[in-house]
Design a protein around this motif. Sequence first.
Motif, PDB file in Angstrom:
ATOM      1  N   LEU A   1       5.770  -9.522  -3.264  1.00  0.00           N
ATOM      2  CA  LEU A   1       5.590  -8.347  -2.420  1.00  0.00           C
ATOM      3  C   LEU A   1       6.900  -7.747  -1.948  1.00  0.00           C
ATOM      4  O   LEU A   1       6.937  -6.610  -1.489  1.00  0.00           O
ATOM      5  CB  LEU A   1       4.741  -8.721  -1.197  1.00  0.00           C
ATOM      6  CG  LEU A   1       3.261  -8.953  -1.462  1.00  0.00           C
ATOM      7  CD1 LEU A   1       2.605  -9.622  -0.275  1.00  0.00           C
ATOM      8  CD2 LEU A   1       2.563  -7.644  -1.801  1.00  0.00           C
TER       9      LEU A   1
ATOM     10  N   ARG B   1       4.631 -13.991  -1.513  1.00  0.00           N
ATOM     11  CA  ARG B   1       5.539 -13.266  -0.615  1.00  0.00           C
ATOM     12  C   ARG B   1       6.700 -12.664  -1.387  1.00  0.00           C
ATOM     13  O   ARG B   1       7.126 -11.532  -1.116  1.00  0.00           O
ATOM     14  CB  ARG B   1       6.050 -14.209   0.469  1.00  0.00           C
ATOM     15  CG  ARG B   1       6.923 -13.536   1.521  1.00  0.00           C
ATOM     16  CD  ARG B   1       7.221 -14.506   2.641  1.00  0.00           C
ATOM     17  NE  ARG B   1       8.057 -13.894   3.663  1.00  0.00           N
ATOM     18  CZ  ARG B   1       8.372 -14.475   4.814  1.00  0.00           C
ATOM     19  NH1 ARG B   1       7.891 -15.685   5.083  1.00  0.00           N
ATOM     20  NH2 ARG B   1       9.149 -13.880   5.687  1.00  0.00           N
TER      21      ARG B   1
ATOM     22  N   LEU C   1       2.470 -13.310   5.343  1.00  0.00           N
ATOM     23  CA  LEU C   1       2.630 -12.143   4.468  1.00  0.00           C
ATOM     24  C   LEU C   1       2.612 -10.828   5.238  1.00  0.00           C
ATOM     25  O   LEU C   1       2.498  -9.752   4.645  1.00  0.00           O
ATOM     26  CB  LEU C   1       1.536 -12.130   3.397  1.00  0.00           C
ATOM     27  CG  LEU C   1       1.589 -13.229   2.345  1.00  0.00           C
ATOM     28  CD1 LEU C   1       0.563 -12.959   1.253  1.00  0.00           C
ATOM     29  CD2 LEU C   1       2.968 -13.364   1.735  1.00  0.00           C
ATOM     30  N   LYS C   2       2.673 -10.915   6.585  1.00  0.00           N
ATOM     31  CA  LYS C   2       2.722  -9.745   7.457  1.00  0.00           C
ATOM     32  C   LYS C   2       1.481  -8.852   7.325  1.00  0.00           C
ATOM     33  O   LYS C   2       1.530  -7.643   7.569  1.00  0.00           O
ATOM     34  CB  LYS C   2       4.001  -8.936   7.218  1.00  0.00           C
ATOM     35  CG  LYS C   2       5.277  -9.750   7.445  1.00  0.00           C
ATOM     36  CD  LYS C   2       6.507  -8.893   7.385  1.00  0.00           C
ATOM     37  CE  LYS C   2       7.769  -9.737   7.551  1.00  0.00           C
ATOM     38  NZ  LYS C   2       7.813 -10.484   8.808  1.00  0.00           N
ATOM     39  N   ILE C   3       0.366  -9.458   6.923  1.00  0.00           N
ATOM     40  CA  ILE C   3      -0.904  -8.746   6.915  1.00  0.00           C
ATOM     41  C   ILE C   3      -1.405  -8.577   8.340  1.00  0.00           C
ATOM     42  O   ILE C   3      -2.031  -7.570   8.686  1.00  0.00           O
ATOM     43  CB  ILE C   3      -1.957  -9.518   6.083  1.00  0.00           C
ATOM     44  CG1 ILE C   3      -1.469  -9.716   4.648  1.00  0.00           C
ATOM     45  CG2 ILE C   3      -3.307  -8.821   6.095  1.00  0.00           C
ATOM     46  CD1 ILE C   3      -2.321 -10.691   3.849  1.00  0.00           C
TER      47      ILE C   3
ATOM     48  N   LYS D   1      -3.000  -4.369  -0.793  1.00  0.00           N
ATOM     49  CA  LYS D   1      -1.860  -4.706  -1.660  1.00  0.00           C
ATOM     50  C   LYS D   1      -1.404  -6.146  -1.425  1.00  0.00           C
ATOM     51  O   LYS D   1      -1.130  -6.895  -2.376  1.00  0.00           O
ATOM     52  CB  LYS D   1      -0.709  -3.735  -1.388  1.00  0.00           C
ATOM     53  CG  LYS D   1       0.564  -4.058  -2.166  1.00  0.00           C
ATOM     54  CD  LYS D   1       1.700  -3.107  -1.773  1.00  0.00           C
ATOM     55  CE  LYS D   1       2.993  -3.481  -2.493  1.00  0.00           C
ATOM     56  NZ  LYS D   1       4.121  -2.596  -2.087  1.00  0.00           N
ATOM     57  N   ARG D   2      -1.351  -6.555  -0.181  1.00  0.00           N
ATOM     58  CA  ARG D   2      -0.889  -7.908   0.149  1.00  0.00           C
ATOM     59  C   ARG D   2      -1.948  -8.956  -0.178  1.00  0.00           C
ATOM     60  O   ARG D   2      -1.630 -10.063  -0.621  1.00  0.00           O
ATOM     61  CB  ARG D   2      -0.471  -7.971   1.618  1.00  0.00           C
ATOM     62  CG  ARG D   2       0.734  -7.078   1.894  1.00  0.00           C
ATOM     63  CD  ARG D   2       1.195  -7.083   3.336  1.00  0.00           C
ATOM     64  NE  ARG D   2       2.358  -6.215   3.471  1.00  0.00           N
ATOM     65  CZ  ARG D   2       3.608  -6.582   3.226  1.00  0.00           C
ATOM     66  NH1 ARG D   2       3.851  -7.831   2.859  1.00  0.00           N
ATOM     67  NH2 ARG D   2       4.609  -5.738   3.350  1.00  0.00           N
TER      68      ARG D   2
ATOM     69  N   ALA E   1      -1.864  -9.743  -3.857  1.00  0.00           N
ATOM     70  CA  ALA E   1      -0.805 -10.681  -4.252  1.00  0.00           C
ATOM     71  C   ALA E   1      -1.284 -12.116  -4.110  1.00  0.00           C
ATOM     72  O   ALA E   1      -0.980 -12.972  -4.955  1.00  0.00           O
ATOM     73  CB  ALA E   1       0.443 -10.454  -3.407  1.00  0.00           C
TER      74      ALA E   1
END
Length: 334
Positions: free
Chosen positions: A210, A207, A70-72, A173-174, A177
């Motif tokens: 988002l 994903r 999720l690119k966190i 935010k991620r 989700a």
Amino acid sequence: MICVTGVSGSGKSTLVEDVLYNNYLRRSGNTSAEPGECERIDGLELIGEMVHMGQELPTRSMRSNPATYLKIYDDIRKLFAASPEARRLGVQARHFSFNVTGGRCEKCSGTGTVTIEMHFMADLEVKCDACDGRRFQSHILAIKLRNYSINQVLDLTVEDARAFFIHHPAIVKRLDALIAVGLGYIRLGQTTSTLSGGEAQRLKLARFLLADLEPAPAGEDGKYLPRMFILDEPTTGLSSTDIKRLIKVLNRLVTEGNTLVAIEHNLEFIANADYVIDLGPGGGDEGGRIVATGSPLDIAACEKSETGRELRRLFGLPERGRQVRSALRTAAGV
């Protein structure tokens, strides 16, 4: 929100995945798809995009985890690189990556485990003795963010990580989700290959939620065409509370103009559908037929439907005959 229901072996997956989805893929130019046999499908031109949220794993890489998927992790690495100790040592964000040399443990390549080849038996995965399963070199682990090393942060559950990063909106935010789809209990650094089918499906859904959704391909008149999402038992492994949370998320997609088609057995989920297609009446040779269609109350009114029988119990309705129809009229306010 449409549910396709029925006993095991009644033809749900064949109808939704083989016939509907694979014919869509073939129509879209995917020649490798093997479409299920049917005379025709009406209305495919009204769908801008069909998105299959299956239970297959998003990736089998040992270095993939919810934070990277999720690119966190990009934001987390930047926060560690900005710490005073990292700046003093000249450590950059890339040194906190599993995929490049410089910070990761080189013996296990940042996976935390090594494979021992066994003769005449399956290979054995054991904890890396160089990093003790912590995946990074000692000088990287010595860098702390609010007294937590990078490995300790990756070991946090999603819910605990949300509290830890509460002052970083992009990360929160991620994480929200993931919590919204019922994955608040998984760990940020948990290898995606260890996720169950239901968890993998919800991770992909998170994903997609988002993503900055671009309009689906337009029709000939230039108007927006809705998406259709296909889900395979999305409630697998969820508690009643998490199911309610998931339904709220899915209803958001419906409100935005999309359609959901879910293969599902969970009665609580089915009861919240807009439309139900019940297959059966049995499995195998006794399946593949439409038993009932309509709202959940319509399915409950069908005495030949196994799903209807269970819905009557859920709704507290009588078992048979005129009493059922009378109770349904009362429930509908007629």
